[in-house]
Design a protein around this motif. Structure first.
Motif, PDB file in Angstrom:
ATOM      1  N   LEU A  55     -51.536  61.095  14.693  1.00 29.47           N
ATOM      2  CA  LEU A  55     -51.137  60.453  12.923  1.00 29.47           C
ATOM      3  C   LEU A  55     -50.177  61.895  12.000  1.00 29.47           C
ATOM      4  O   LEU A  55     -50.279  62.510  12.514  1.00 29.47           O
ATOM      5  CB  LEU A  55     -52.272  60.256  12.028  1.00 29.47           C
ATOM      6  N   GLU A  56     -49.406  61.316  11.479  1.00 32.37           N
ATOM      7  CA  GLU A  56     -48.001  61.939  10.187  1.00 32.37           C
ATOM      8  C   GLU A  56     -50.124  62.495   9.312  1.00 32.37           C
ATOM      9  O   GLU A  56     -50.348  61.532   8.805  1.00 32.37           O
ATOM     10  CB  GLU A  56     -47.433  62.291   9.525  1.00 32.37           C
ATOM     11  N   ALA A  57     -50.356  63.597   9.206  1.00 34.44           N
ATOM     12  CA  ALA A  57     -50.833  64.433   7.513  1.00 34.44           C
ATOM     13  C   ALA A  57     -50.569  63.689   6.884  1.00 34.44           C
ATOM     14  O   ALA A  57     -51.600  63.106   5.760  1.00 34.44           O
ATOM     15  CB  ALA A  57     -51.295  65.654   8.038  1.00 34.44           C
ATOM     16  N   ALA A  58     -49.681  63.559   6.028  1.00 31.13           N
ATOM     17  CA  ALA A  58     -48.839  62.740   4.596  1.00 31.13           C
ATOM     18  C   ALA A  58     -50.007  61.483   4.733  1.00 31.13           C
ATOM     19  O   ALA A  58     -49.942  60.934   3.721  1.00 31.13           O
ATOM     20  CB  ALA A  58     -47.936  62.949   4.328  1.00 31.13           C
ATOM     21  N   ASP A  59     -49.587  60.936   5.830  1.00 31.78           N
ATOM     22  CA  ASP A  59     -49.485  59.294   5.528  1.00 31.78           C
ATOM     23  C   ASP A  59     -51.161  59.138   5.274  1.00 31.78           C
ATOM     24  O   ASP A  59     -52.216  58.221   4.481  1.00 31.78           O
ATOM     25  CB  ASP A  59     -49.268  58.423   7.281  1.00 31.78           C
ATOM     26  N   VAL A  60     -52.062  60.198   6.389  1.00 32.32           N
ATOM     27  CA  VAL A  60     -53.475  60.110   6.286  1.00 32.32           C
ATOM     28  C   VAL A  60     -54.242  60.565   4.252  1.00 32.32           C
ATOM     29  O   VAL A  60     -54.913  59.642   3.992  1.00 32.32           O
ATOM     30  CB  VAL A  60     -54.009  61.080   7.327  1.00 32.32           C
ATOM     31  N   ARG A  61     -53.151  61.557   4.574  1.00 29.25           N
ATOM     32  CA  ARG A  61     -53.665  61.581   2.750  1.00 29.25           C
ATOM     33  C   ARG A  61     -53.183  61.003   2.027  1.00 29.25           C
ATOM     34  O   ARG A  61     -54.250  60.411   1.252  1.00 29.25           O
ATOM     35  CB  ARG A  61     -52.806  63.503   2.412  1.00 29.25           C
ATOM     36  N   THR A  62     -52.408  60.200   2.142  1.00 28.40           N
ATOM     37  CA  THR A  62     -51.616  59.123   1.112  1.00 28.40           C
ATOM     38  C   THR A  62     -52.822  58.057   0.868  1.00 28.40           C
ATOM     39  O   THR A  62     -53.506  57.417   0.443  1.00 28.40           O
ATOM     40  CB  THR A  62     -50.214  59.201   1.286  1.00 28.40           C
ATOM     41  N   ALA A  63     -53.333  57.579   2.551  1.00 23.35           N
ATOM     42  CA  ALA A  63     -54.418  56.826   2.034  1.00 23.35           C
ATOM     43  C   ALA A  63     -55.702  57.030   1.788  1.00 23.35           C
ATOM     44  O   ALA A  63     -56.318  55.730   0.998  1.00 23.35           O
ATOM     45  CB  ALA A  63     -54.559  56.084   3.695  1.00 23.35           C
TER      46      ALA A  63
END
Length: 73
Positions: A55-63
């Motif tokens: 996964l993209e770290a940014a996607d995880v962080r946003t969620a």
């Protein structure tokens, strides 16, 4: 770490204190494309995500932030 079920990645999340916190984080992370499973350990502040691919770290962080918590690191 890649497994036969997909890629398992563990993240540290700050601010979770109860089952409601865990449910919120689980719900938001489950909406990230490719996520197949989310396990939350509130006591240790760990979230293990299983996905089809890395996964993209940014996607995880946003969620996590949409759930009201902070991704550590």
């Amino acid at each position: 770490m890649a497994t036969q079920d997909g890629v398992r990645t563990t993240y540290t999340v700050s601010g979770m204190t109860c089952g409601g916190c865990a449910n919120s984080v689980r719900k938001h992370l489950s909406t990230v494309a490719g996520v197949t499973r989310v396990e939350v350990d509130v006591t240790d502040g760990l979230v293990t995500v299983t996905s089809d691919a890395a996964l993209e770290a940014a996607d995880v962080r946003t969620a996590v932030e949409q759930a009201g918590y902070q991704l550590v690191g």
